[in-house]
Design a protein around this motif. Structure first.
Motif, mmCIF file in Angstrom:
data_model
loop_
_atom_site.group_PDB
_atom_site.id
_atom_site.type_symbol
_atom_site.label_atom_id
_atom_site.label_comp_id
_atom_site.label_asym_id
_atom_site.label_seq_id
_atom_site.Cartn_x
_atom_site.Cartn_y
_atom_site.Cartn_z
ATOM 1 N N ALA A 1 0.830 -1.211 0.000
ATOM 2 C CA ALA A 1 0.000 0.000 0.000
ATOM 3 C C ALA A 1 0.863 1.260 0.000
ATOM 4 O O ALA A 1 0.571 2.225 -0.715
ATOM 5 C CB ALA A 1 -0.937 -0.004 1.201
ATOM 6 N N LYS B 1 1.056 4.228 -2.972
ATOM 7 C CA LYS B 1 0.950 5.673 -2.730
ATOM 8 C C LYS B 1 2.158 6.411 -3.279
ATOM 9 O O LYS B 1 2.021 7.443 -3.937
ATOM 10 C CB LYS B 1 0.806 5.960 -1.234
ATOM 11 C CG LYS B 1 -0.554 5.665 -0.677
ATOM 12 C CD LYS B 1 -0.616 6.020 0.806
ATOM 13 C CE LYS B 1 -1.922 5.621 1.417
ATOM 14 N NZ LYS B 1 -1.974 5.921 2.854
ATOM 15 N N PRO C 1 -3.203 2.565 -7.718
ATOM 16 C CA PRO C 1 -4.254 2.125 -6.786
ATOM 17 C C PRO C 1 -3.713 1.153 -5.733
ATOM 18 O O PRO C 1 -3.077 0.151 -6.073
ATOM 19 C CB PRO C 1 -5.272 1.425 -7.684
ATOM 20 C CG PRO C 1 -4.968 1.852 -9.079
ATOM 21 C CD PRO C 1 -3.514 2.202 -9.106
ATOM 22 N N GLU C 2 -3.989 1.451 -4.478
ATOM 23 C CA GLU C 2 -3.544 0.603 -3.379
ATOM 24 C C GLU C 2 -4.107 -0.807 -3.494
ATOM 25 O O GLU C 2 -3.407 -1.784 -3.222
ATOM 26 C CB GLU C 2 -3.963 1.192 -2.034
ATOM 27 C CG GLU C 2 -3.175 2.399 -1.621
ATOM 28 C CD GLU C 2 -3.635 2.944 -0.281
ATOM 29 O OE1 GLU C 2 -3.811 2.147 0.660
ATOM 30 O OE2 GLU C 2 -3.825 4.165 -0.183
ATOM 31 N N ALA C 3 -5.371 -0.920 -3.869
ATOM 32 C CA ALA C 3 -6.033 -2.233 -3.927
ATOM 33 C C ALA C 3 -5.296 -3.186 -4.862
ATOM 34 O O ALA C 3 -5.138 -4.368 -4.554
ATOM 35 C CB ALA C 3 -7.484 -2.080 -4.348
ATOM 36 N N LYS D 1 -3.563 -6.538 -3.480
ATOM 37 C CA LYS D 1 -4.047 -7.808 -4.031
ATOM 38 C C LYS D 1 -2.894 -8.639 -4.577
ATOM 39 O O LYS D 1 -2.774 -9.832 -4.267
ATOM 40 C CB LYS D 1 -5.060 -7.548 -5.152
ATOM 41 C CG LYS D 1 -5.505 -8.817 -5.842
ATOM 42 C CD LYS D 1 -6.387 -8.545 -7.025
ATOM 43 C CE LYS D 1 -6.700 -9.890 -7.672
ATOM 44 N NZ LYS D 1 -7.357 -9.792 -8.921
ATOM 45 N N GLU E 1 -9.427 -11.540 -3.843
ATOM 46 C CA GLU E 1 -10.305 -10.481 -4.335
ATOM 47 C C GLU E 1 -10.328 -9.410 -3.251
ATOM 48 O O GLU E 1 -10.596 -9.699 -2.084
ATOM 49 C CB GLU E 1 -11.717 -11.005 -4.602
ATOM 50 C CG GLU E 1 -12.643 -9.952 -5.164
ATOM 51 C CD GLU E 1 -14.023 -10.501 -5.465
ATOM 52 O OE1 GLU E 1 -14.974 -9.700 -5.416
ATOM 53 O OE2 GLU E 1 -14.159 -11.704 -5.708
ATOM 54 N N ILE E 2 -10.029 -8.185 -3.623
ATOM 55 C CA ILE E 2 -9.985 -7.078 -2.669
ATOM 56 C C ILE E 2 -11.217 -6.201 -2.874
ATOM 57 O O ILE E 2 -11.527 -5.807 -3.997
ATOM 58 C CB ILE E 2 -8.715 -6.218 -2.877
ATOM 59 C CG1 ILE E 2 -7.449 -7.058 -2.744
ATOM 60 C CG2 ILE E 2 -8.709 -5.039 -1.925
ATOM 61 C CD1 ILE E 2 -7.145 -7.538 -1.363
ATOM 62 N N LYS E 3 -11.920 -5.926 -1.787
ATOM 63 C CA LYS E 3 -13.076 -5.027 -1.837
ATOM 64 C C LYS E 3 -12.816 -3.882 -0.871
ATOM 65 O O LYS E 3 -12.219 -4.075 0.192
ATOM 66 C CB LYS E 3 -14.349 -5.751 -1.431
ATOM 67 C CG LYS E 3 -14.775 -6.822 -2.382
ATOM 68 C CD LYS E 3 -16.058 -7.456 -1.943
ATOM 69 C CE LYS E 3 -16.465 -8.543 -2.911
ATOM 70 N NZ LYS E 3 -17.725 -9.170 -2.529
ATOM 71 N N SER E 4 -13.279 -2.713 -1.203
ATOM 72 C CA SER E 4 -13.150 -1.569 -0.313
ATOM 73 C C SER E 4 -13.975 -1.777 0.932
ATOM 74 O O SER E 4 -15.054 -2.386 0.896
ATOM 75 C CB SER E 4 -13.620 -0.291 -1.004
ATOM 76 O OG SER E 4 -12.829 -0.019 -2.124
ATOM 77 N N ALA E 5 -13.437 -1.286 2.048
ATOM 78 C CA ALA E 5 -14.146 -1.430 3.322
ATOM 79 C C ALA E 5 -15.291 -0.453 3.424
ATOM 80 O O ALA E 5 -15.369 0.538 2.817
ATOM 81 C CB ALA E 5 -13.196 -1.209 4.471
#
Length: 109
Positions: free
Chosen positions: A73, A77, A82-84, A88, A105-109
């Motif tokens: 992450a 930056k 994108p961090e995701a 991932k 699979e990464i989903k935003s919190a």
């Protein structure tokens, strides 16, 4: 995206293009290498931008070393990506190295 596909189950066109460009599935190391070379960074300037050693960047690019999700992450930056995506691929690389056949699979919190 086709209506029958779940969100996140299909690779984006950009990811497919990157896979095709490098000739193999995208890994964290190959992504870092591609970004560095595409943006014309030397290993030295790239390592400095990421606040790590040249050897560390080289080991990550070659798949000899992984990075934590937190570090991934931070690198995203620092590089403006994108961090995701970085998180991932970092987690997926850890699973692959452990021989575990799982897909992240990464989903935003």
């Amino acid at each position: 995206m086709r209506k029958t596909e779940k969100k996140g189950t299909r690779k984006s066109a950009a990811m497919q293009a990157l896979d095709k460009m490098i000739g193999e599935p995208l890994t964290f190391g190959s992504m870092i290498n591609t970004i560095r070379e595409t943006d014309d960074y030397t290993l030295k300037t790239f390592a400095k931008k990421l606040s790590v050693s040249i050897g560390h960047v080289c080991d990550v690019e070659k798949g000899r070393r992984g990075v934590s999700p937190e570090r991934a992450a931070k690198w995203a930056k620092a590089l403006g990506y994108p961090e995701a995506l970085f998180v991932k691929l970092a987690v997926q690389s850890e699973l692959d190295a452990a021989g575990l056949k799982y897909s992240v699979e990464i989903k935003s919190a």
